[in-house]
Design a protein around this motif. Structure first.
Motif, PDB file in Angstrom:
ATOM      1  N   ASP A  47      43.167  35.918  37.434  1.00 25.98           N
ATOM      2  CA  ASP A  47      41.862  36.099  37.830  1.00 25.98           C
ATOM      3  C   ASP A  47      41.419  35.090  39.220  1.00 25.98           C
ATOM      4  O   ASP A  47      40.529  35.548  39.921  1.00 25.98           O
ATOM      5  CB  ASP A  47      40.886  35.581  36.840  1.00 25.98           C
ATOM      6  N   TYR A  50      44.863  36.603  42.290  1.00 30.74           N
ATOM      7  CA  TYR A  50      45.273  38.040  42.382  1.00 30.74           C
ATOM      8  C   TYR A  50      44.448  38.633  43.701  1.00 30.74           C
ATOM      9  O   TYR A  50      43.271  38.561  43.517  1.00 30.74           O
ATOM     10  CB  TYR A  50      44.942  39.083  41.011  1.00 30.74           C
ATOM     11  N   ASP A  52      43.360  41.669  44.128  1.00 32.28           N
ATOM     12  CA  ASP A  52      42.169  42.328  44.014  1.00 32.28           C
ATOM     13  C   ASP A  52      41.231  41.633  42.881  1.00 32.28           C
ATOM     14  O   ASP A  52      41.806  40.938  42.004  1.00 32.28           O
ATOM     15  CB  ASP A  52      42.504  43.682  43.590  1.00 32.28           C
ATOM     16  N   THR A  53      39.874  41.991  42.655  1.00 33.93           N
ATOM     17  CA  THR A  53      38.956  41.395  41.661  1.00 33.93           C
ATOM     18  C   THR A  53      39.383  42.362  40.439  1.00 33.93           C
ATOM     19  O   THR A  53      39.570  43.184  40.258  1.00 33.93           O
ATOM     20  CB  THR A  53      37.679  41.648  42.000  1.00 33.93           C
ATOM     21  N   ASP A  55      38.856  43.503  36.365  1.00 34.04           N
ATOM     22  CA  ASP A  55      37.802  43.807  35.364  1.00 34.04           C
ATOM     23  C   ASP A  55      38.529  43.247  34.186  1.00 34.04           C
ATOM     24  O   ASP A  55      39.600  43.738  33.569  1.00 34.04           O
ATOM     25  CB  ASP A  55      37.780  45.158  35.132  1.00 34.04           C
TER      26      ASP A  55
END
Length: 573
Positions: A47, A50, A52-53, A55
């Motif tokens: 979280d 990484y 990319d964000t 979900d």
């Protein structure tokens, strides 16, 4: 050795065992804590770092799904957004219009495929084949089935405007009522529909078959299905029923309590039916009949198949173990596990396997061992490893592998071409859909379900449509012929037998008209069943099938032969 020393040795052994058990529990608890801490650390780093964000619902949700998949297919997590699915599974209820929908490949639109009797769609006047154009102000053209379905569902009592286009036929009616030289056009309809609570009937059909034999279909073990079953039983007894065919084919089960109530109608009060055993003490239970029965002597045949599972197997297996009914058909699914729902934080729920169940003879009929090795490995229990048990009267039965019927009766085998026409891919079955839709739109009414039949001219019309549609299907004889030629060439026989091979190939040439004619009676019956369903719904479909179903016929024949029926419940020497 005196008693003092024996006592000391026993105390030492018990102390060592307790110490070992405590050590194992400590190691287990440490492993749980270590892995949970590791999982949390991995996600925190993902979280934070990484590219990319993430979900969280998707990433963690997939982790939960993977964990549960390593156990068994019945242990499932339901997030708050999925609780409606869980409720529908447990109760058989949902809110919508009460219709099955499908994609029409010819138009690319979603269409009405089947209506449920007495539900909002049927009351509004929808028909099979109606093309869904819009829901309120939202166009449904080009949408997928799931998207349209989500729009049709909603809270009970809410109203929406449904716009559909109905295929209409213009042409000349023949003397048989078919339409010759027809051209399709559509008629636009706007219907105001109020969503309702939809629950398919647990007893979709019951009726007398003649000669004092009654027939009841139980399709699911949902809430209060035993009440509906009792009503059907009482009604038919009032009409002179002396014997019963009880159909549990295709019934995937449901409520354990409902199964016990239904078996209770045939066996005495206080009879032990089910014992459950799990890890926790609260999962260990004994279930007995609590009411006085309706009838303990009426001959009963229970029909089962490979889709008969769970509560259905408890019902069929209990009646078999107590020598109260003859079980007929094919071996059942073999689900001997019991699930329980547990509330989770944030309005979620966990449905998990908590115990195994054992029917009156003491056997568990679970067919698969689930190995919890992380990969969800499963192992079918071979017959050679099953154990022998006895019924109340001393007949031999076995555990594992589901309920084996007392009399095996296989269903009628569908021909290859019939299977493709009615059970194949969408592009294969569309010719049936179009014919039935046209039939419904050109025939205001038909004969009662048990009396309806297509004329020869009407079937010939259907056959011609199949031929002209370019219908294709895989012919098994062609596949096997090609394999035979390959093997013959590989082993060096082909050249010597080339003339015979060529002659055989000519005889196996594809001839659609000939193959349709060869399966004429089967295709006609299946086509009539589709048409009857469009007019008389699920109840009509079953009423039509009763007269053509070979397993139902065999069950009635056994009931009519009292000596043969009693003989099946006796111990075989």
């Amino acid at each position: 050795m005196n008693r003092k020393y024996i006592y000391i040795i026993m105390v030492a052994m018990l102390t060592a065992f307790a110490t070992e058990m405590a050590g194992e529990e400590k190691n287990h608890n440490f492993a749980v804590a270590r892995n949970l801490e590791t999982f949390s650390a991995i996600y925190k780093n993902l979280d934070m770092m990484y590219v990319d964000t993430l979900d969280a619902d998707v990433t963690v949700g997939q982790g939960i799904t993977a964990m549960l998949r390593s156990l068994d297919p019945y242990t499932e997590y339901y997030a708050a957004s999925d609780m409606k699915d869980l409720k529908q599974m447990l109760t058989g209820k949902y809110a919508g219009i009460g219709a099955l929908i499908k994609k029409d490949l010819r138009t690319g639109r979603v269409v009405i495929d089947e209506l449920y009797e007495g539900m909002p769609a049927e009351r509004a006047g929808l028909r099979k084949g109606d093309q869904i154009v819009a829901i309120d102000d939202s166009s449904m053209v080009g949408k997928e089935v799931a998207q349209v379905s989500s729009k049709l569902r909603g809270e009970p009592g809410t109203t929406f405007l449904l716009k559909v286009e109905r295929p209409m036929l213009t042409g000349t009616k023949t003397g048989t009522g078919t339409l010759a030289g027809t051209k399709a056009k559509t008629k636009t309809l706007k219907l105001k529909i109020t969503r309702g609570a939809i629950q398919l009937p647990s007893v979709p059909y019951y009726g007398m078959m003649g000669d004092g034999v009654g027939y009841i279909v139980l399709s699911q073990f949902t809430e209060d299905c035993s009440r509906d079953f009792r009503r059907a039983l009482v009604d038919m007894r009032g009409k002179g029923m002396k014997k019963l065919v009880f159909d549990l084919r295709g019934n995937g089960g449901g409520s354990l309590q409902e199964a016990i109530k239904i078996v209770n109608m045939f066996v005495g009060k206080g009879t032990t039916l089910v014992t459950t055993k799990g890890k926790l003490k609260r999962s260990n239970n004994v279930y007995r009949t609590e009411q006085e029965p309706l009838d303990t002597v009426m001959p009963v045949v229970v029909l089962v198949n490979e889709s008969t599972a769970s509560a259905s197997e408890i019902t069929a297996g209990s009646l078999q173990d107590l020598d109260r009914a003859v079980v007929m058909g094919t071996r059942t699914y073999g689900k001997g596990l019991v699930q329980q729902t547990v509330d989770l934080p944030h309005n979620g729920s966990l449905k998990l396997t908590v115990s195994k169940y054992y029917i009156p003879s003491g056997r568990c009929i679970q067919a698969i061992n689930y190995k919890h090795t992380g990969g969800g490995y499963r192992e079918h229990i071979p017959d050679s490893l099953t154990k022998e048990f006895t019924t109340r009267g001393g007949r031999k039965v076995r555990d594992g592998g589901g309920i084996k019927p007392d009399i095996e009766v296989k269903p009628d085998t569908m021909t290859n071409i019939a299977m493709y026409l009615f059970r194949g891919a969408l592009d294969s079955t569309e010719v049936v859909h179009y014919y039935v839709t046209d039939y419904v739109n050109s025939h205001e009414k038909i004969a009662p379900a048990g009396e309806f039949h297509l004329t020869d001219a009407e079937f010939d019309d259907f056959k011609q449509r199949v031929i002209e549609s370019g219908f294709k299907y895989d012919r098994e004889t062609s596949k096997e012929y090609k394999k035979l030629v390959e093997f013959a060439k590989f082993e060096g026989y082909y050249d010597d037998a080339k003339a015979e091979f060529e002659a055989l190939e000519k005889k196996l040439q594809h001839n659609l008209e000939r193959e349709l004619e060869g399966s004429r009676e089967m295709i006609r019956q299946m086509l009539e069943q589709e048409i009857v369903t469009a007019y008389y719904y699920q109840k009509g479909r079953i009423a039509y099938m009763v007269d053509t179903d070979s397993q139902v016929k065999r069950a009635k024949e056994l009931l009519m032969d009292e000596e043969a029926y009693i003989g099946e419940l006796r111990v075989k020497n």
